[in-house]
Design an enzyme around this catalytic site. Structure first.
Site, PDB file in Angstrom:
ATOM      1  N   GLU A  83      62.367 -56.773   0.316  1.00 27.90           N
ATOM      2  CA  GLU A  83      61.394 -57.860   0.086  1.00 27.90           C
ATOM      3  C   GLU A  83      60.108 -57.294  -0.520  1.00 27.90           C
ATOM      4  O   GLU A  83      59.019 -57.809  -0.281  1.00 27.90           O
ATOM      5  CB  GLU A  83      61.102 -58.624   1.386  1.00 27.90           C
ATOM      6  N   ARG A 136      47.999 -40.337  20.936  1.00 32.20           N
ATOM      7  CA  ARG A 136      49.179 -40.431  20.089  1.00 32.20           C
ATOM      8  C   ARG A 136      49.835 -41.798  20.203  1.00 32.20           C
ATOM      9  O   ARG A 136      50.408 -42.292  19.225  1.00 32.20           O
ATOM     10  CB  ARG A 136      50.198 -39.343  20.447  1.00 32.20           C
ATOM     11  N   GLY A 143      73.593 -58.319   0.882  1.00 29.56           N
ATOM     12  CA  GLY A 143      74.182 -58.231   2.219  1.00 29.56           C
ATOM     13  C   GLY A 143      75.280 -59.261   2.397  1.00 29.56           C
ATOM     14  O   GLY A 143      75.069 -60.435   2.122  1.00 29.56           O
ATOM     15  N   GLY A 176      65.012 -53.440  -9.215  1.00 35.96           N
ATOM     16  CA  GLY A 176      64.767 -54.096  -7.946  1.00 35.96           C
ATOM     17  C   GLY A 176      63.379 -54.707  -7.965  1.00 35.96           C
ATOM     18  O   GLY A 176      63.208 -55.924  -7.978  1.00 35.96           O
TER      19      GLY A 176
END
Lengths: 689, 689
Positions: free
Chosen positions: A451, A354, A196, A162
């Site tokens: 990507e 947070r 896809g 990949g």
């Protein structure tokens, strides 16, 4: 404090549990919303969102759909979106790129599967083919794809490769006798995967394969247009094996597929021959002398996808903090002794700390994502202009590449962390599917991988920085960069001995970051050099200088860039109240990010003594100052309730009513389940256990 | 290097892609496995695992089951496990607590839903009732529950209150005339929720409610045994409304329910009256003078659950790193120029740094979790011994409470981060359901919330530390603590001006941590005092001193404790090779954790100049040293392949074969999906779009 109330975007209903905090904001949230997106763009998003909300085909399911159902429903939804044709795409019009991006995020905030499935049919295949198309056959394919007379997918990644794309192993060998290319998958590890739309819904594939001439020579990766399924029966052609990759963590509306070729012949015209072609008698001809350049061109410009992902991450950041901050303003827990009411949890410093840095990040990344995307669009437009110096275009392309290669990782990780912190900050109820955070997490998760794996991508940025840094003519190189990304390094001497002043201002923040980038650049270059001195080759030296060095350098570089862009945009705004709150967001995101480098700031001498404490107290003070602004800041970036689809994050703040509705929608929720009889049997006839 | 090969645990098949690294270890992984669990315990785990692997009812599903199916299958599996009765539980025997814990993790690594569902029937309800039982009716209920003649759940949390348990609002009002308690849910926010097993599968509930006497006085929270469903028809009784909470992020095999009472009468004996009872004429009688003590006793000892969760987190850490590290040893990507083969990604410093600290953490947390759990068991046993000084028992209980309140948060967060890093470090294939990481993440996610939100729980630890610190007789208090958790503070003066020596040894690490805890204790106490001087009440002062202070203090304290326990255990081991590798794990986990405090170490003067770099280089060196050990270290903590159920993490290392099998199991994976006709229609009859 709200002075006027423009009719757009639509107002929230008055009153309710959020009204108290909503009223405290120092600025008008609608003005802010229209600063983030131009009115035309925001109206376009609402047009899409309203369409989704009013068509039952887009109704949410209270439980996760089966893999099969999810695929089917997303396909139907995709057709409905394409039928509506918001951008006149199927009529072959090339839309305003900003509108295309707006559609991406507007659809994505509803469902990233739907968003991506539309892009598969409309963008991915056509973009890949267009970039390398040369012959009439290619343009014919493109024409048909735009008109949906064929459907295509992009087959790059293989099972075994990949990240290292150069090592793809699918072979395309030219057969002089038959005048065809023979596609062959040598083994399962070379099978195309992750593509896809390949699994179930496409007739053609853009396939990357190693081109071999009959003399046995390999000419590197080339793109091919490959028919894979009969467009009438939808059966795969003999010689092509395709199967579905199966269930994933998220994005299950997408049919990612695996594909193997077994001596599969495609006609000579299938080769997308812009970067190289084969003559009828098997001679390879290329316009490029340098195979590296051919490779670069063949892979195409992948900045588009990465630039788009930054904005997608900003959208996910917005969704996450909308849910958790609205919930925090409604949820009450504990109180001071003798207080009559419990405190909304947003009042607690811990909860603010947070969540608010992610709220700030949502703004910064939205600005920066849009900015990098616009830069990319300008770059592409300019690259068609033959009057512009090719070197300028090339440098511009590099800058875009470098920014998108580090912008995508930090955007991806920020959204990942914002989603997780939101999940936890919403407590148990955040664990319900109806909170909407789990789906967001599952779908977003892919952004840190596809990507380009985030950690590997960052090397694109650090490698470039190191190359520039080590060049004896670096000042000239820096000056040649049209976006000026590195121009602050021209005055590097200023940053050598810079100290944190104790002041927390935008200027001081940017200076601290400049010091940090410079320090990391220097120490990373030294680290690489030491490795090389010790006998390591270039590959190893770089690998051994990633952790704490090159990786941190790339992160600090893009954090500085984000803050710089944000600051330059915000100072231009005419509304003083907006400028004030944006400055606070910049400072919070900036110092909160800088604090993560605190050890390095001390080590390099930028911080001394109690400086760390000053920065930390400053961060907490910013959180406190942003508390009255938080709900309005969320209102300005939140998608409409239907799209957000969170029982905890509705704009009316009626958390408990929505929770009740959501839970009561559970299929057969009130019924006995089939296994009740088994339990009774166990309880009454002890023999069963 | 492996010297002998004991017959247990079972060996891995020879050869295969992992053999290369497996052979490099300096120690015998079986010796290590038998150090982590006693042989009897490990054999017991294998007995359970082998049982699961050989019964088709436990077969995995290639796609996520529907909510309904998941519930049904988990119920069937639970019955099968109970039928097998590994611990003779259903015969009323009280098993060895260490075996109970072993069963929890062994089942949990297969399915946390199954593990928890069994505990609902066998442990949760009975533990809750037993703690407060007094009358014959209660013991009768218990007896029936043990024998599965009734099924019970625990109903504590309400929609509006989880963390602040004192604020529960379900009412139980005694009615003198009828001699019953009337249960009433004032509104939806007071509805009981999250109760596991309540949704579909229990006949009784342990209900926490505010007890009111007829004079209108509230006597605080009390436990009640409440019949909720007819044990023959399984229909809810009139006055009780129950519905399913719906789908969650994970743990969907569990039927969490919501319950509301509407003027629902239960008999007087339903009150679990160990902590207080009501006479027939409505007078409240309690053995406790101090309502705070009664409250504490009524809530019961929740350390058991938290101590157990630490070990559950260790199990999840082990599963996560097993998958990602085995995959990293097989997956190859990139190579130096001119190298004939690509490098396994485990060779990259970046990958080592991303994963090995979590491998080290898996060991440390496993040791510490087991240790705290054993302390808890010893404490409980001792608390039954009337010869032991009650003050000692009370102090012991506090120490256990303090350790479990910070041990659960750091265990929970470490596992959460290990799972996420593993997901990303496995790249795209880590995103497949068949990688097994997504399910792990979804199920683990609950651990950071239930039995106390992590951030709130940490305050239990920091509050205690601050109380001890501010006590003028603190030396005496410290000496009274039977576990000696804080005894290093007796020699606090040593740590005032301690500097990092540049040496990275266990002793130096523990010293640095002692310095850090002491520094944070001092600065946090000052911060709280400053707030109070400025006029804040105690509640506000503490809230304003959490971030960067009390929260970090609790984290540093438990990190030090973990390292201390680990070090004390490992030095005792007779095998020098085992000691050596465990020391490296301790140093890696320890310095990697310490590095996150680097800013504070500099600020407080413990680190100076280039110390940060020394620590960072040391971490990277430890990663490099652990590379040849990593596969064997994983082998020693990995569950069997069937239980791990990951295409990427199999012990044979045949990643691509397992991936192919997993993908090819996708239902209808090779078929056209129904919607193919829709696509063809769109492509051929353009009118549709």
């Amino acid at each position: 404090m709200v002075k006027d109330d423009p009719s757009f975007p639509p107002s929230f209903p008055e009153g309710g549990p959020l009204a108290h905090y909503r009223a405290q904001a120092s600025f008008n949230w609608k003005t802010m919303a229209l600063l983030l997106d131009k009115e035309e763009i925001l109206r376009f998003k609402y047009e899409i969102w309203n369409f989704l909300a009013t068509d039952p085909i887009f109704a949410y399911s209270p439980t996760k759909r089966s893999l099969h159902d999810e695929r089917r429903v997303i396909m139907q939804q995709t057709f409905r979106i394409m039928e509506k044709d918001f951008l006149n795409e199927t009529k072959g019009e090339i839309g305003d790129p900003v509108k295309v991006m707006a559609m991406t995020t507007a659809l994505g905030q509803y469902s990233w599967s739907l968003c991506t499935k539309r892009s598969i049919f409309m963008d991915f295949f056509t973009n890949a083919v267009r970039g390398l198309a040369k012959s009439g056959y290619h343009f014919d394919i493109l024409e048909k794809a735009y008109k949906m007379e064929l459907t295509g997918c992009v087959a790059m990644t293989e099972i075994g490769h990949g990240t290292n794309t150069k090592a793809f192993r699918t072979k395309a060998t030219y057969d002089t006798v038959k005048g065809v290319f023979i596609l062959e998958t040598p083994d399962f590890e070379a099978a195309k995967c992750w593509s896809g739309g390949l699994g179930k819904s496409t007739t053609h594939a853009f396939v990357m394969a190693q081109l071999y001439t009959p003399d046995g020579q390999c000419h590197g990766l080339h793109g091919f247009v490959v028919p894979i399924r009969d467009p009438l029966t939808f059966l795969t052609y003999p010689g092509v094996t395709i199967f579905d990759m199966g269930e994933k963590v998220g994005l299950n509306g997408l049919d990612n597929g695996v594909m193997l070729f077994d001596n599969y012949a495609i006609k000579r015209e299938s080769l997308l021959n812009k970067t190289g072609s084969v003559s009828g008698d098997g001679i390879y001809i290329s316009p490029f002398k340098d195979p590296n350049k051919r490779f670069g061109a063949a892979l195409g410009n992948t900045s588009a996808a990465r630039a788009a992902i930054i904005t997608m991450c900003a959208a996910n950041l917005a969704s996450a903090v909308t849910i958790s901050i609205r919930y925090s303003a409604v949820r009450r827990q504990f109180s001071a002794t003798n207080a009559s009411e419990e405190l909304p949890v947003i009042e607690y410093q811990m909860q603010q700390w947070r969540l608010f840095p992610y709220l700030a990040a949502a703004y910064v990344i939205k600005f920066v994502g849009d900015s990098i995307y616009q830069d990319f669009v300008n770059f592409i437009m300019s690259s068609f202009n033959t009057d512009i110096d090719p070197e300028l275009i090339s440098n511009w392309g590099i800058e875009i590449h470098v920014l998108s290669s580090s912008g995508k990782p930090i955007g991806g990780w920020l959204a990942r962390d914002a989603i997780q912190e939101s999940r936890e900050a919403c407590g148990g109820h955040g664990y319900l599917r109806s909170a909407g955070i789990g789906v967001l997490r599952d779908d977003h998760d892919a952004n840190v991988t596809y990507e380009g794996d985030n950690n590997v991508l960052l090397q694109q940025t650090s490698n470039w920085l190191l190359t520039i840094y080590s060049n004896p003519h670096r000042s000239e190189l820096i000056d040649k960069m049209p976006m000026g990304t590195l121009s602050f390094l021209r005055i590097e001497s200023v940053f050598h001995n810079l100290k944190f002043t104790g002041e927390m201002t935008p200027q001081s923040l940017l200076s601290s970051y400049k010091w940090l980038v410079y320090y990391l650049l220097q120490t990373t270059a030294e680290k690489v050099a030491t490795q090389q001195t010790n006998g390591s080759d270039s590959f190893t030296s770089k690998n051994q200088s990633q952790v704490y060095f090159a990786r941190t350098l790339a992160i600090a570089f893009i954090e500085h860039y984000c803050l710089d862009v944000f600051w330059n945009k915000l100072v231009q705004h005419q509304d003083a109240e907006i400028r004030t709150v944006l400055t606070k967001l910049m400072l919070l995101y900036g110092y909160w990010s800088l604090e993560k480098h605190l050890g390095t700031l001390y080590q390099g001498g930028h911080c001394n003594g109690d400086d760390g404490n000053v920065i930390r107290e400053g961060i907490l003070k910013l959180c406190e100052q942003l508390k009255p602004e938080a709900i309005a800041l969320v209102d300005a970036i939140a998608p409409p309730d239907f799209v957000l689809n969170s029982a905890l994050g509705n704009s009316d703040g009626e958390v408990y009513k929505h929770l009740r509705s959501a839970m009561m929608m559970t299929p057969r929720g009130f019924e006995r389940d089939d296994y009740w009889k088994d339990i009774v049997e166990v309880m009454t006839m002890k023999g069963k256990l």
